[in-house]
Scaffold this active site. Structure first.
Site, mmCIF file in Angstrom:
data_model
loop_
_atom_site.group_PDB
_atom_site.id
_atom_site.type_symbol
_atom_site.label_atom_id
_atom_site.label_comp_id
_atom_site.label_asym_id
_atom_site.label_seq_id
_atom_site.Cartn_x
_atom_site.Cartn_y
_atom_site.Cartn_z
ATOM 1 N N HIS A 476 -15.187 -38.497 -57.315
ATOM 2 C CA HIS A 476 -15.628 -37.444 -58.237
ATOM 3 C C HIS A 476 -14.434 -36.592 -58.673
ATOM 4 C CE1 HIS A 476 -18.563 -34.281 -59.654
ATOM 5 N NE2 HIS A 476 -17.489 -33.526 -59.457
ATOM 6 N N GLU A 477 -13.683 -36.087 -57.691
ATOM 7 C CA GLU A 477 -12.542 -35.220 -58.029
ATOM 8 C C GLU A 477 -11.468 -36.001 -58.788
ATOM 9 O OE1 GLU A 477 -13.091 -32.224 -57.950
ATOM 10 O OE2 GLU A 477 -14.772 -32.222 -56.552
ATOM 11 N N HIS A 480 -12.257 -36.011 -62.457
ATOM 12 C CA HIS A 480 -11.742 -34.806 -63.121
ATOM 13 C C HIS A 480 -10.245 -34.955 -63.361
ATOM 14 C CE1 HIS A 480 -15.231 -32.234 -63.054
ATOM 15 N NE2 HIS A 480 -15.327 -32.198 -61.738
ATOM 16 N N HIS A 483 -9.380 -37.088 -66.304
ATOM 17 C CA HIS A 483 -9.655 -36.367 -67.557
ATOM 18 C C HIS A 483 -8.440 -35.500 -67.912
ATOM 19 C CE1 HIS A 483 -13.081 -34.097 -69.890
ATOM 20 N NE2 HIS A 483 -12.321 -34.808 -70.678
#
Length: 692
Positions: A476-477, A480, A483
């Site tokens: 998940h991290e 980010h 991105h």
């Protein structure tokens, strides 16, 4: 440069010099940077200064970016390496930093310059990214109070400063209460059921304190295994009650610290200030202000979305809860299921139904193999290379990597800080150390990210082992991070995660989680810590069968948090008779199937909304999940043709239309460019086992 040699916070030639930065560097560095920034603002505001890109945007960015970067380093260190000296230096400088940013946002002269730029002939010839950046800035001035009458601006600035102080205090209280608690157990019989690695970590923690026996804390890797596995019900109750009373009026009584760490009044004060800010800006409530830069149009639209999702999830949650209660009564002799029994009974039911435990799975996820598998999946999807790199760090456990294009060009770098420890706030997050921008002469400032988690550190000679949930958190991290790191936008204000609507910012992170449920990905990232075997297919199939175990209950829990947050910021009166706690109970009773324990003070540690920027925005996790599930469905469709979800063609398209454009266009435009249509909720319900 002499100042930079003496003061590492003033050196922007490359990466932060973490091992040299001391609390006493902070104030002198900010003296210099604030003076430069204020002089540049005065020049830009001067009526004689032209209203063009170079003088309005670039000139300001040249001074505000180093200021933001230096203060970002201070904020980062406060979160990962808190000390009394650092906290004092941060607190001393927070008011003047807040004051500077508030006065910048309130500057009518600058606002007029940007408005003139937006209607100038120059604007017509600009790139879409520059258009978006200027639109965002104009909106920022409006929300920053630039249009307020001059006599109201001092109060508006005061509100910003008070909010910043309260938010930091909220976070400090949660951290202090978490750090203050310790439970020492000397009777080994009380540890029955607890996995060996959790016992070993607790023994090691006690030893470090020079004590006999085992030490348990409220840091998640210490506290949660007790709730999940310990047969000793009283032990579970003790830790549960200490955890849910942190930073509340009951904290001292249950062992997590002092009366002045109680966040009850802090929450009311923050809510009152947010309400006042909204009314000054001409809105009815803070929920409306929060949604101006987001995808959702209104609080009513958000609450409708949450209510409709709750209706779909409720039958599954009711079934989850009744099954758990029946199992606990029949198999565990727990006729009345207390809150400290829920994780324990759930783990026992999961083991009975799917014949595996989380502890068994954990042994297949040693840290080196997990990182190798994560990096390998990213390299295949996006045609990049991830390799170890060197840089100063803030702790010996932190590692540093570089991301390169196929031809070897440096694209980005990142720090990864995986383990829980004292002085580090809980949870997991990605933050930017530096954003991407095009410098003069076609040179690029490459982005740098911080990736922070709170997993169990290795004990003894074995590597750290992660639960599957922790692996999902890591992915998940890293989503980010991608991105931020794979952006191709050259304008700092809209590159990477900058300028992305807050309710779309979770799309790339939640998207990455899906790969943790693909056997082809897991075989490349699992290796039993003793035998070296990859995760067996039969065990994976049982994990997959258990994937949506209690997902109905978990969905309603997220909806409680999201609805509570939105109601707090739309129709709750912080000066009224009803307390924040009462509102949380009311919403829980209406939405959830699991009752809220009377002693629980969970709002008092809800850092996302009181210290983390998610105020009236917590719904974005669920909102973005609709988008991310639909995006991932494109990879599932591609796999039917190519035979792999790590389909590089679809990966390249995702990178081109979503990751690389950052905030340079509306998130919905990026979604439609990738998917070819508007989002649909079907994939989310299917992935969550809630489709008919």
């Amino acid at each position: 440069m002499d100042q930079a040699v003496n003061n590492p916070l003033l050196d922007f030639t490359d990466l932060p010099r973490f091992s040299e930065i001391r609390p006493e560097h902070i104030s002198p560095a900010l003296d210099v940077l604030l003076e430069r920034a204020q002089a540049a603002v005065a020049r830009a505001e001067d009526p004689a200064t032209p209203s063009d890109w170079a003088n309005a945007v670039e000139a300001l960015e040249a001074v505000t970016e180093p200021l933001g970067r230096a203060w970002g380093v201070v904020g980062h260190l406060s979160a990962v390496a808190d000390t009394p000296e650092l906290r004092k230096a941060h607190a001393e400088n927070l008011p003047r930093m807040t004051e500077f940013w508030s006065s910048l946002g309130q500057s009518l002269a600058l606002y007029e310059k940007y408005k003139a730029l937006a209607t100038s002939p120059e604007f017509g010839g600009m790139s879409a990214a520059r258009h978006q950046l200027i639109e965002n800035e104009l909106r920022g001035f409006r929300l920053g109070g630039a249009e307020l009458p001059e006599d109201q601006k001092p109060r508006f600035a005061e509100i910003q400063e008070q909010q910043a102080q309260l938010s930091k205090a909220f976070s400090d209280h949660v951290l202090d209460a978490t750090n203050a608690y310790a439970l020492f157990v000397e009777d080994p019989a009380r540890l029955a059921g607890l996995p060996e690695d959790a016992q070993e970590a607790a023994r090691h923690a006690a030893e470090k304190d020079g004590k006999a026996g085992w030490k348990f804390t409220l840091h998640f890797p210490s506290y949660f295994p007790v709730l999940q596995y310990a047969d000793d019900r009283a032990l579970r109750q003790t830790l549960y009650e200490a955890n849910v009373t942190r930073a509340s009026e009951h904290g001292a009584q249950y062992g997590s610290g002092q009366a002045d760490w109680d966040n009850t009044a802090n929450m009311r004060e923050q809510l009152a200030l947010r309400g006042e800010e909204a009314r000054m800006l001409g809105y009815q409530c803070y929920g409306e202000v929060s949604l101006v830069p987001k995808m959702a149009e209104s609080p009513a639209e958000v609450l409708k979305f949450l209510d409709e999702l709750a209706v779909k999830a409720r039958p599954y949650a009711e079934q989850d809860w009744s099954e758990l209660k029946a199992f606990a009564a029949a198999e565990l002799g727990l006729a009345d299921l207390a809150p400290w029994d829920v994780a324990y009974a759930s783990e026992k039911l999961r083991q009975q139904r799917y014949a595996f435990s989380e502890h068994e799975v954990k042994q297949y996820f040693p840290e080196p193999k997990v990182l190798q598998g994560l990096f390998g999946a990213v390299e295949r999807l996006f045609s990049v290379k991830i390799q170890p790199d060197t840089s100063q760090t803030w702790h010996k456990d932190v590692r540093f990597f570089r991301v390169s294009a196929a031809d070897g060009t440096l694209l980005a770098q990142f720090y990864i800080d995986l383990y829980a420890r004292e002085g580090k706030r809980g949870g997991a997050w990605m933050d930017d150390a530096r954003g991407r921008k095009i410098l003069a002469e076609d040179k690029v400032q490459t982005p740098v990210a911080y990736l922070t988690c709170n997993f169990s550190a290795p004990v003894g000679d074995k590597p750290a082992q992660f639960t599957h949930d922790e692996v999902i958190t890591l992915f998940h991290e890293f989503g980010h991070g991608l991105h931020h790191m794979l952006t191709q936008v050259g304008e700092l204000g809209v590159s990477g995660i900058n300028g992305v609507e807050w309710d779309a910012v979770e799309l790339p992170s939640q998207f990455m989680e899906n790969f943790c449920w693909e056997y082809e990905v897991l075989t490349g990232m699992t290796q039993h810590v003793d035998t070296g075997e990859p995760l067996p297919r039969a065990l994976f199939d049982r994990m997959l069968a258990a994937k949506n175990f209690q997902n109905g209950m978990m969905t309603l829990r997220q909806i409680v948090f999201s609805s509570f947050d939105m109601h707090l910021h739309t129709d709750f009166d912080p000066q009224g008779a009803k307390s924040v706690l009462e509102l949380s109970r009311e919403i829980n009773d209406r939405v959830h199937v699991v009752p809220q324990y009377p002693l629980s003070r969970w709002p008092n540690t809800f850092s996302h909304i009181f210290a983390g920027g998610y105020a009236a925005g917590y719904y974005s996790y669920k909102w973005a999940e609709v988008l991310s599930a639909d995006v991932y469905a494109a990879f599932e469709e591609a796999a039917q043709l190519s035979g792999t979800v790590l389909d590089s063609e679809t990966g390249a398209r995702y990178q081109r239309e979503i990751l690389s454009v950052g905030g340079s266009r509306p998130a919905m435009d990026s979604f439609v460019a990738f998917r070819g249509r508007a989002p649909q909720i079907d994939a989310l319900l299917r992935h969550g086992g809630m489709a008919a």
